[in-house]
Write a protein that holds these residues in place. Structure first.
Motif, mmCIF file in Angstrom:
data_model
loop_
_atom_site.group_PDB
_atom_site.id
_atom_site.type_symbol
_atom_site.label_atom_id
_atom_site.label_comp_id
_atom_site.label_asym_id
_atom_site.label_seq_id
_atom_site.Cartn_x
_atom_site.Cartn_y
_atom_site.Cartn_z
ATOM 1 N N VAL A 7 0.918 -1.006 -0.107
ATOM 2 C CA VAL A 7 -0.011 0.175 0.116
ATOM 3 C C VAL A 7 0.959 1.395 -0.184
ATOM 4 C CG1 VAL A 7 -1.779 1.254 1.116
ATOM 5 C CG2 VAL A 7 -1.761 -1.301 1.329
ATOM 6 N N ASN A 8 0.679 1.969 -1.067
ATOM 7 C CA ASN A 8 1.227 3.558 -0.902
ATOM 8 C C ASN A 8 0.372 4.439 -0.447
ATOM 9 O OD1 ASN A 8 2.664 5.851 -1.608
ATOM 10 N ND2 ASN A 8 3.136 5.121 -3.518
ATOM 11 N N TYR A 9 0.774 5.172 0.684
ATOM 12 C CA TYR A 9 -0.220 6.305 1.129
ATOM 13 C C TYR A 9 0.265 7.665 0.839
ATOM 14 C CZ TYR A 9 -1.592 2.286 4.322
ATOM 15 O OH TYR A 9 -2.216 1.214 4.836
ATOM 16 N N GLY A 10 1.211 7.579 -0.112
ATOM 17 C CA GLY A 10 1.682 9.203 -0.447
ATOM 18 C C GLY A 10 2.788 9.490 0.172
ATOM 19 N N THR A 11 2.956 9.794 1.630
ATOM 20 C CA THR A 11 4.089 10.015 2.154
ATOM 21 C C THR A 11 4.613 8.695 2.924
ATOM 22 O OG1 THR A 11 2.987 10.678 4.395
ATOM 23 C CG2 THR A 11 3.450 12.526 2.874
ATOM 24 N N ARG A 12 3.999 7.415 2.930
ATOM 25 C CA ARG A 12 4.471 6.256 3.429
ATOM 26 C C ARG A 12 4.024 5.211 2.679
ATOM 27 N NH1 ARG A 12 1.037 3.880 6.926
ATOM 28 N NH2 ARG A 12 -0.682 5.227 7.559
ATOM 29 N N TRP A 13 4.901 3.989 2.843
ATOM 30 C CA TRP A 13 4.336 2.783 2.250
ATOM 31 C C TRP A 13 4.424 1.779 3.257
ATOM 32 C CZ3 TRP A 13 7.513 -1.542 1.477
ATOM 33 C CH2 TRP A 13 8.809 -1.412 1.794
ATOM 34 N N ALA A 14 3.797 0.517 2.538
ATOM 35 C CA ALA A 14 3.838 -0.672 3.760
ATOM 36 C C ALA A 14 3.618 -2.059 2.906
ATOM 37 C CB ALA A 14 2.647 -0.648 4.708
ATOM 38 N N ALA A 15 4.458 -2.979 3.416
ATOM 39 C CA ALA A 15 4.133 -4.298 2.562
ATOM 40 C C ALA A 15 4.413 -5.258 3.569
ATOM 41 C CB ALA A 15 4.918 -4.501 1.201
ATOM 42 N N ASN A 16 3.812 -6.535 3.653
ATOM 43 C CA ASN A 16 4.007 -7.524 4.377
ATOM 44 C C ASN A 16 5.039 -8.449 3.607
ATOM 45 O OD1 ASN A 16 2.162 -6.785 6.488
ATOM 46 N ND2 ASN A 16 0.686 -7.655 5.344
ATOM 47 N N CYS A 17 6.152 -8.750 4.331
ATOM 48 C CA CYS A 17 7.503 -9.591 3.460
ATOM 49 C C CYS A 17 7.706 -10.739 4.126
ATOM 50 C CB CYS A 17 8.622 -8.574 3.345
ATOM 51 S SG CYS A 17 8.053 -7.214 2.158
ATOM 52 N N ASN A 18 7.974 -11.830 3.551
ATOM 53 C CA ASN A 18 8.451 -12.909 4.041
ATOM 54 C C ASN A 18 9.953 -12.934 3.808
ATOM 55 O OD1 ASN A 18 8.505 -15.634 5.482
ATOM 56 N ND2 ASN A 18 8.625 -16.289 3.265
ATOM 57 N N VAL A 19 10.764 -13.156 4.967
ATOM 58 C CA VAL A 19 12.351 -13.127 4.867
ATOM 59 C C VAL A 19 12.505 -14.633 4.971
ATOM 60 C CG1 VAL A 19 14.436 -12.431 5.653
ATOM 61 C CG2 VAL A 19 12.842 -10.650 5.715
ATOM 62 N N ASP A 20 12.876 -15.384 4.058
ATOM 63 C CA ASP A 20 13.096 -16.998 4.075
ATOM 64 C C ASP A 20 14.766 -17.231 4.379
ATOM 65 O OD1 ASP A 20 14.389 -16.221 1.736
ATOM 66 O OD2 ASP A 20 13.439 -17.846 0.530
ATOM 67 N N SER A 21 15.768 -16.236 4.465
ATOM 68 C CA SER A 21 16.911 -16.559 4.950
ATOM 69 C C SER A 21 17.650 -15.292 4.861
ATOM 70 C CB SER A 21 17.561 -17.547 4.029
ATOM 71 O OG SER A 21 17.864 -17.066 2.585
ATOM 72 N N GLY A 22 18.942 -15.145 5.530
ATOM 73 C CA GLY A 22 19.749 -14.003 5.851
ATOM 74 C C GLY A 22 18.971 -12.794 6.312
ATOM 75 N N ARG A 23 19.227 -11.620 5.776
ATOM 76 C CA ARG A 23 18.826 -10.454 6.525
ATOM 77 C C ARG A 23 18.506 -9.403 5.630
ATOM 78 N NH1 ARG A 23 19.465 -10.032 11.889
ATOM 79 N NH2 ARG A 23 19.657 -7.688 12.078
ATOM 80 N N SER A 24 17.108 -8.759 5.755
ATOM 81 C CA SER A 24 16.793 -7.835 4.793
ATOM 82 C C SER A 24 16.051 -6.877 5.413
ATOM 83 C CB SER A 24 15.655 -8.415 3.538
ATOM 84 O OG SER A 24 16.314 -9.640 3.004
#
Length: 109
Positions: free
Chosen positions: A50-67
């Motif tokens: 979702v892009n709210y204009g001044t901010r954004w958000a997304a649900n992400c799955n990190v399967d390995s390492g660091r992100s």
């Protein structure tokens, strides 16, 4: 630090949203223009962008390492969220005081 590929304008400054560990290697930024799901070695998938204009958000799955989340604002300020390990995380960025979201993505470290 150079601006990501495709960025134009003045040299961008980097602002850290929260303390984060230094990356052990090079940083790879994956763009997410047009609401596309970012794809990177350590992020298996992202959804609910979702892009709210001044901010954004997304649900992400990190399967390995660091992100972590990466945001470029309309004044070319870059904001990086903290690096996180395996799990399902809400990634996002906030350009409050720096205009609107120009680009977004995920980086690994």
């Amino acid at each position: 630090m150079a601006a990501p590929e495709g960025a134009t304008g003045p040299t961008s400054s980097v602002t850290t949203a929260e303390p984060m560990q230094s990356s052990a290697g090079s940083v790879r930024i994956v763009k997410g223009d047009g609401g596309e799901v970012p794809s990177i070695k350590h992020v298996n998938y992202c959804n609910n962008f979702v892009n709210y204009g001044t901010r954004w958000a997304a649900n992400c799955n990190v399967d390995s390492g660091r992100s972590g989340a990466w945001t470029q604002c309309s004044d070319f300020t870059e904001i990086r969220g903290p690096l996180v390990g395996r799990g399902y995380w809400q990634f996002g960025g906030n350009c409050s005081g720096h205009g609107t979201v120009r680009d977004w993505g995920v980086y690994s470290g």
